[in-house]
Design an enzyme around this catalytic site. Structure first.
Site, PDB file in Angstrom:
ATOM      1  N   ARG A  81    -125.010 -69.684   5.485  1.00 23.64           N
ATOM      2  CA  ARG A  81    -124.178 -68.625   4.911  1.00 23.64           C
ATOM      3  C   ARG A  81    -124.556 -67.262   5.497  1.00 23.64           C
ATOM      4  O   ARG A  81    -125.671 -66.776   5.259  1.00 23.64           O
ATOM      5  CB  ARG A  81    -124.384 -68.589   3.399  1.00 23.64           C
TER       6      ARG A  81
ATOM      7  N   TYR B 161    -128.264 -63.072   5.069  1.00 22.70           N
ATOM      8  CA  TYR B 161    -129.136 -63.822   4.159  1.00 22.70           C
ATOM      9  C   TYR B 161    -130.276 -64.560   4.856  1.00 22.70           C
ATOM     10  O   TYR B 161    -131.134 -65.135   4.185  1.00 22.70           O
ATOM     11  CB  TYR B 161    -128.294 -64.798   3.325  1.00 22.70           C
TER      12      TYR B 161
ATOM     13  N   HIS C 111    -132.742 -60.567  -5.419  1.00 22.76           N
ATOM     14  CA  HIS C 111    -131.700 -60.680  -4.395  1.00 22.76           C
ATOM     15  C   HIS C 111    -132.376 -60.772  -3.033  1.00 22.76           C
ATOM     16  O   HIS C 111    -133.373 -60.078  -2.776  1.00 22.76           O
ATOM     17  CB  HIS C 111    -130.762 -59.471  -4.424  1.00 22.76           C
TER      18      HIS C 111
ATOM     19  N   ARG D 208    -125.119 -52.211   0.422  1.00 19.18           N
ATOM     20  CA  ARG D 208    -123.950 -52.968   0.883  1.00 19.18           C
ATOM     21  C   ARG D 208    -122.668 -52.425   0.234  1.00 19.18           C
ATOM     22  O   ARG D 208    -122.631 -51.255  -0.145  1.00 19.18           O
ATOM     23  CB  ARG D 208    -124.181 -54.463   0.600  1.00 19.18           C
TER      24      ARG D 208
ATOM     25  N   GLU E 241    -134.896 -60.275 -11.984  1.00 16.22           N
ATOM     26  CA  GLU E 241    -133.693 -60.437 -11.161  1.00 16.22           C
ATOM     27  C   GLU E 241    -134.098 -60.316  -9.692  1.00 16.22           C
ATOM     28  O   GLU E 241    -134.874 -59.418  -9.345  1.00 16.22           O
ATOM     29  CB  GLU E 241    -132.697 -59.332 -11.523  1.00 16.22           C
TER      30      GLU E 241
ATOM     31  N   ALA F  81    -123.091 -63.490  -6.930  1.00 14.23           N
ATOM     32  CA  ALA F  81    -121.961 -62.599  -7.263  1.00 14.23           C
ATOM     33  C   ALA F  81    -121.812 -62.374  -8.773  1.00 14.23           C
ATOM     34  O   ALA F  81    -121.253 -61.346  -9.190  1.00 14.23           O
ATOM     35  CB  ALA F  81    -120.661 -63.152  -6.670  1.00 14.23           C
TER      36      ALA F  81
ATOM     37  N   ASN G  21    -131.556 -65.275  -9.340  1.00  9.97           N
ATOM     38  CA  ASN G  21    -130.638 -64.665  -8.381  1.00  9.97           C
ATOM     39  C   ASN G  21    -129.230 -65.012  -8.859  1.00  9.97           C
ATOM     40  O   ASN G  21    -128.740 -66.118  -8.602  1.00  9.97           O
ATOM     41  CB  ASN G  21    -130.875 -65.179  -6.960  1.00  9.97           C
TER      42      ASN G  21
ATOM     43  N   PRO H 299    -123.816 -68.762  -7.528  1.00  3.92           N
ATOM     44  CA  PRO H 299    -122.872 -69.332  -6.573  1.00  3.92           C
ATOM     45  C   PRO H 299    -123.149 -68.971  -5.116  1.00  3.92           C
ATOM     46  O   PRO H 299    -123.559 -67.854  -4.800  1.00  3.92           O
ATOM     47  CB  PRO H 299    -121.523 -68.765  -7.016  1.00  3.92           C
ATOM     48  N   ASN H 300    -122.899 -69.959  -4.275  1.00  5.68           N
ATOM     49  CA  ASN H 300    -122.971 -69.869  -2.814  1.00  5.68           C
ATOM     50  C   ASN H 300    -124.407 -69.855  -2.269  1.00  5.68           C
ATOM     51  O   ASN H 300    -124.598 -69.894  -1.058  1.00  5.68           O
ATOM     52  CB  ASN H 300    -122.188 -68.647  -2.279  1.00  5.68           C
TER      53      ASN H 300
HETATM   54  C1  DQA Z   1    -127.105 -61.769  -3.472  1.00  9.86           C
HETATM   55  C2  DQA Z   1    -126.326 -60.470  -3.388  1.00  9.86           C
HETATM   56  C3  DQA Z   1    -124.981 -60.600  -4.080  1.00  9.86           C
HETATM   57  O1  DQA Z   1    -124.247 -59.398  -3.965  1.00  9.86           O
HETATM   58  C4  DQA Z   1    -124.175 -61.720  -3.448  1.00  9.86           C
HETATM   59  O2  DQA Z   1    -122.963 -61.901  -4.160  1.00  9.86           O
HETATM   60  C5  DQA Z   1    -124.917 -62.989  -3.317  1.00  9.86           C
HETATM   61  C6  DQA Z   1    -126.318 -62.947  -2.923  1.00  9.86           C
HETATM   62  C7  DQA Z   1    -128.428 -61.716  -2.673  1.00  9.86           C
HETATM   63  O3  DQA Z   1    -129.285 -62.540  -2.917  1.00  9.86           O
HETATM   64  O4  DQA Z   1    -128.573 -60.860  -1.802  1.00  9.86           O
HETATM   65  O5  DQA Z   1    -124.362 -64.077  -3.454  1.00  9.86           O
HETATM   66  O6  DQA Z   1    -127.426 -62.014  -4.827  1.00  9.86           O
END
Ligand code: DQA
Length: 157
Positions: free
Chosen positions: A28, A33, A110, A117, A108, A87, A84, A20-21
C-alpha cells in the site's frame, strides 16, 4: 442483554489494533507507508513486548463494527490498547465513543504524520480520548507506543 462475544485475549495482554487498509502494508503506497508488512510490524511488536514483559496481540480489520467489538473486549478485560485507527481516525465518532469508555491506557499511533498530509487527516476524533499519539515514525511508531504503554502500566516511583 447477554454478552455472547468470544473473549480471546488474556489479562496481561496489550491489544495492538489496526483499522482499514493496514492489512495491505508493504504494497500500500510504500512511498508513504514503507515496505514493512503488518506481519513485520507484528513480529517487531512481539519481540519488544517480550523484552518489556508484555504479551502483544496484533489484530487488523477493515470493519468498524469488528474494531469496536475489540475495544469493548479491551474495556471488559482492562487491557491496554495501541491503536492505529487508519481512516477511522478522522471521522469515526462511534469508535471514539467506544474508546472513551476505556479502562486501561490507550496510545494512538500512525505510520505517517497525518499533520503533514491532506487537511482531512489533520483532525483525529480519537486523540482526545487517548493518553497520547505517536505519528510519523513508520513501524517505530508502534514500538514507541508499546514503550509508552509499559511506562503507563509501571507502578509510580
Ligand atoms: C494512517 C494515517 C491515516 O490518515 C490513514 O487513513 C491510514 C494510515 C497511518 O498510519 O499513517 O490508513 O493511520
Amino acid at each position: 442483554m447477554p454478552d455472547n462475544r468470544a473473549v480471546s485475549a488474556g489479562v496481561g495482554t496489550v491489544l495492538v489494533l489496526n483499522g482499514p487498509n493496514l492489512g495491505r502494508l508493504g504494497s500500500r503506497e510504500p512511498e508513504i507507508y514503507g515496505a514493512a508488512t503488518l506481519a513485520d510490524v507484528a513480529a517487531a511488536c512481539a519481540d519488544l513486548g517480550a523484552e518489556l514483559g508484555l504479551k502483544v496481540d496484533v489484530r487488523q480489520t477493515d470493519d468498524e463494527a469488528e474494531l469496536i467489538g475489540w475495544v469493548h473486549e479491551a474495556i471488559e478485560l482492562r487491557l491496554p490498547i495501541v491503536l492505529n485507527p487508519a481512516a477511522f481516525t478522522h471521522y469515526s465518532y462511534a469508535l471514539r465513543d467506544a474508546l472513551a469508555m476505556r479502562t486501561a491506557p490507550l496510545v494512538e499511533v500512525h505510520l505517517s504524520n497525518p499533520a503533514a498530509r491532506e487537511s482531512f487527516r489533520h483532525t483525529s476524533v480519537v486523540a482526545g480520548v487517548a493518553d497520547g499519539t505517536i505519528a510519523g515514525f513508520g513501524p517505530q511508531s508502534y514500538l514507541l507506543a508499546l514503550r509508552a504503554i509499559a511506562g503507563l502500566l509501571a507502578p509510580p516511583g
